[in-house]
Design a protein around this motif. Structure first.
Motif, PDB file in Angstrom:
ATOM      1  N   SER A   1       0.830  -1.210   0.000  1.00  0.00           N
ATOM      2  CA  SER A   1       0.000   0.000   0.000  1.00  0.00           C
ATOM      3  C   SER A   1       0.862   1.257   0.000  1.00  0.00           C
ATOM      4  O   SER A   1       0.580   2.216  -0.735  1.00  0.00           O
ATOM      5  CB  SER A   1      -0.931   0.007   1.212  1.00  0.00           C
ATOM      6  OG  SER A   1      -1.835  -1.080   1.154  1.00  0.00           O
ATOM      7  N   THR A   2       1.925   1.264   0.787  1.00  0.00           N
ATOM      8  CA  THR A   2       2.810   2.424   0.852  1.00  0.00           C
ATOM      9  C   THR A   2       3.500   2.665  -0.479  1.00  0.00           C
ATOM     10  O   THR A   2       3.551   3.799  -0.981  1.00  0.00           O
ATOM     11  CB  THR A   2       3.848   2.243   1.973  1.00  0.00           C
ATOM     12  OG1 THR A   2       3.156   2.069   3.209  1.00  0.00           O
ATOM     13  CG2 THR A   2       4.776   3.433   2.064  1.00  0.00           C
ATOM     14  N   CYS A   3       4.039   1.612  -1.073  1.00  0.00           N
ATOM     15  CA  CYS A   3       4.721   1.738  -2.357  1.00  0.00           C
ATOM     16  C   CYS A   3       3.746   2.235  -3.428  1.00  0.00           C
ATOM     17  O   CYS A   3       4.083   3.116  -4.221  1.00  0.00           O
ATOM     18  CB  CYS A   3       5.334   0.400  -2.754  1.00  0.00           C
ATOM     19  SG  CYS A   3       6.360   0.475  -4.235  1.00  0.00           S
ATOM     20  N   THR A   4       2.555   1.689  -3.435  1.00  0.00           N
ATOM     21  CA  THR A   4       1.540   2.113  -4.398  1.00  0.00           C
ATOM     22  C   THR A   4       1.230   3.596  -4.227  1.00  0.00           C
ATOM     23  O   THR A   4       1.138   4.343  -5.209  1.00  0.00           O
ATOM     24  CB  THR A   4       0.259   1.274  -4.239  1.00  0.00           C
ATOM     25  OG1 THR A   4       0.579  -0.105  -4.450  1.00  0.00           O
ATOM     26  CG2 THR A   4      -0.809   1.695  -5.236  1.00  0.00           C
ATOM     27  N   SER A   5       1.116   4.038  -2.988  1.00  0.00           N
ATOM     28  CA  SER A   5       0.844   5.446  -2.704  1.00  0.00           C
ATOM     29  C   SER A   5       1.947   6.350  -3.247  1.00  0.00           C
ATOM     30  O   SER A   5       1.666   7.404  -3.841  1.00  0.00           O
ATOM     31  CB  SER A   5       0.711   5.641  -1.195  1.00  0.00           C
ATOM     32  OG  SER A   5       0.572   6.989  -0.875  1.00  0.00           O
ATOM     33  N   ILE A   6       3.187   5.946  -3.072  1.00  0.00           N
ATOM     34  CA  ILE A   6       4.314   6.741  -3.564  1.00  0.00           C
ATOM     35  C   ILE A   6       4.310   6.808  -5.088  1.00  0.00           C
ATOM     36  O   ILE A   6       4.483   7.884  -5.671  1.00  0.00           O
ATOM     37  CB  ILE A   6       5.639   6.159  -3.035  1.00  0.00           C
ATOM     38  CG1 ILE A   6       5.720   6.368  -1.523  1.00  0.00           C
ATOM     39  CG2 ILE A   6       6.844   6.772  -3.752  1.00  0.00           C
ATOM     40  CD1 ILE A   6       6.814   5.564  -0.844  1.00  0.00           C
ATOM     41  N   ILE A   7       4.058   5.683  -5.740  1.00  0.00           N
ATOM     42  CA  ILE A   7       4.034   5.665  -7.202  1.00  0.00           C
ATOM     43  C   ILE A   7       2.852   6.485  -7.721  1.00  0.00           C
ATOM     44  O   ILE A   7       2.972   7.183  -8.734  1.00  0.00           O
ATOM     45  CB  ILE A   7       4.004   4.226  -7.751  1.00  0.00           C
ATOM     46  CG1 ILE A   7       5.251   3.451  -7.289  1.00  0.00           C
ATOM     47  CG2 ILE A   7       3.902   4.217  -9.267  1.00  0.00           C
ATOM     48  CD1 ILE A   7       6.576   4.041  -7.726  1.00  0.00           C
ATOM     49  N   VAL A   8       1.708   6.436  -7.041  1.00  0.00           N
ATOM     50  CA  VAL A   8       0.572   7.277  -7.430  1.00  0.00           C
ATOM     51  C   VAL A   8       0.988   8.740  -7.399  1.00  0.00           C
ATOM     52  O   VAL A   8       0.693   9.501  -8.333  1.00  0.00           O
ATOM     53  CB  VAL A   8      -0.652   7.048  -6.517  1.00  0.00           C
ATOM     54  CG1 VAL A   8      -1.685   8.150  -6.698  1.00  0.00           C
ATOM     55  CG2 VAL A   8      -1.293   5.696  -6.787  1.00  0.00           C
ATOM     56  N   SER A   9       1.680   9.140  -6.359  1.00  0.00           N
ATOM     57  CA  SER A   9       2.103  10.526  -6.227  1.00  0.00           C
ATOM     58  C   SER A   9       2.986  10.960  -7.401  1.00  0.00           C
ATOM     59  O   SER A   9       2.756  12.009  -8.010  1.00  0.00           O
ATOM     60  CB  SER A   9       2.857  10.704  -4.904  1.00  0.00           C
ATOM     61  OG  SER A   9       3.376  11.998  -4.801  1.00  0.00           O
ATOM     62  N   TYR A  10       3.989  10.154  -7.729  1.00  0.00           N
ATOM     63  CA  TYR A  10       4.882  10.482  -8.845  1.00  0.00           C
ATOM     64  C   TYR A  10       4.145  10.481 -10.181  1.00  0.00           C
ATOM     65  O   TYR A  10       4.284  11.394 -10.990  1.00  0.00           O
ATOM     66  CB  TYR A  10       6.050   9.494  -8.918  1.00  0.00           C
ATOM     67  CG  TYR A  10       7.138   9.767  -7.923  1.00  0.00           C
ATOM     68  CD1 TYR A  10       8.032  10.817  -8.101  1.00  0.00           C
ATOM     69  CD2 TYR A  10       7.281   8.965  -6.804  1.00  0.00           C
ATOM     70  CE1 TYR A  10       9.038  11.064  -7.189  1.00  0.00           C
ATOM     71  CE2 TYR A  10       8.286   9.200  -5.883  1.00  0.00           C
ATOM     72  CZ  TYR A  10       9.161  10.250  -6.080  1.00  0.00           C
ATOM     73  OH  TYR A  10      10.159  10.491  -5.177  1.00  0.00           O
TER      74      TYR A  10
END
Length: 102
Positions: free
Chosen positions: A24-33
């Motif tokens: 979930s955290t990694c997905t959130s970071i990639i969504v941001s970028y």
């Protein structure tokens, strides 16, 4: 999470739950970028993740894997963007998230 009896009874988190949290955290970071690159505006993300694991694999039962049989992540994006833009963001995130693709 369906871990078929592998959950601790002391109420603490186990490594499998941390792995889903990392997803979930990694997905959130990639969504941001990806959103920034695509000029995609959003005001929030909500995550839920679920997994199924067969603990017999840890007991060396033949032909039973020791890893998750199923992992499902649901991401709710709070946005006014149209469906095409949301689809494009989803495809980009799925391609670029290293934990999602592991």
């Amino acid at each position: 999470m369906n871990l078929n009896g592998l959950l601790d009874t002391n109420g603490g988190r186990n490594p499998f739950e941390y792995l889903l949290g990392a997803l979930s955290t990694c997905t959130s970071i990639i969504v941001s970028y990806a959103a920034k690159e695509q000029d995609f505006e959003y005001s929030g993300l909500d995550f839920s993740a679920d997994a199924t694991l067969d603990p017999r694999g840890f007991r060396a039962i033949e032909d039973v894997t020791t890893y998750f049989q199923m992992v499902k992540i649901n991401v709710t994006v709070k946005t006014n963007e149209n469906d095409d833009q949301l689809r494009k963001l989803k495809e980009t995130v799925e391609k670029r998230c290293p934990i999602f693709n592991y």
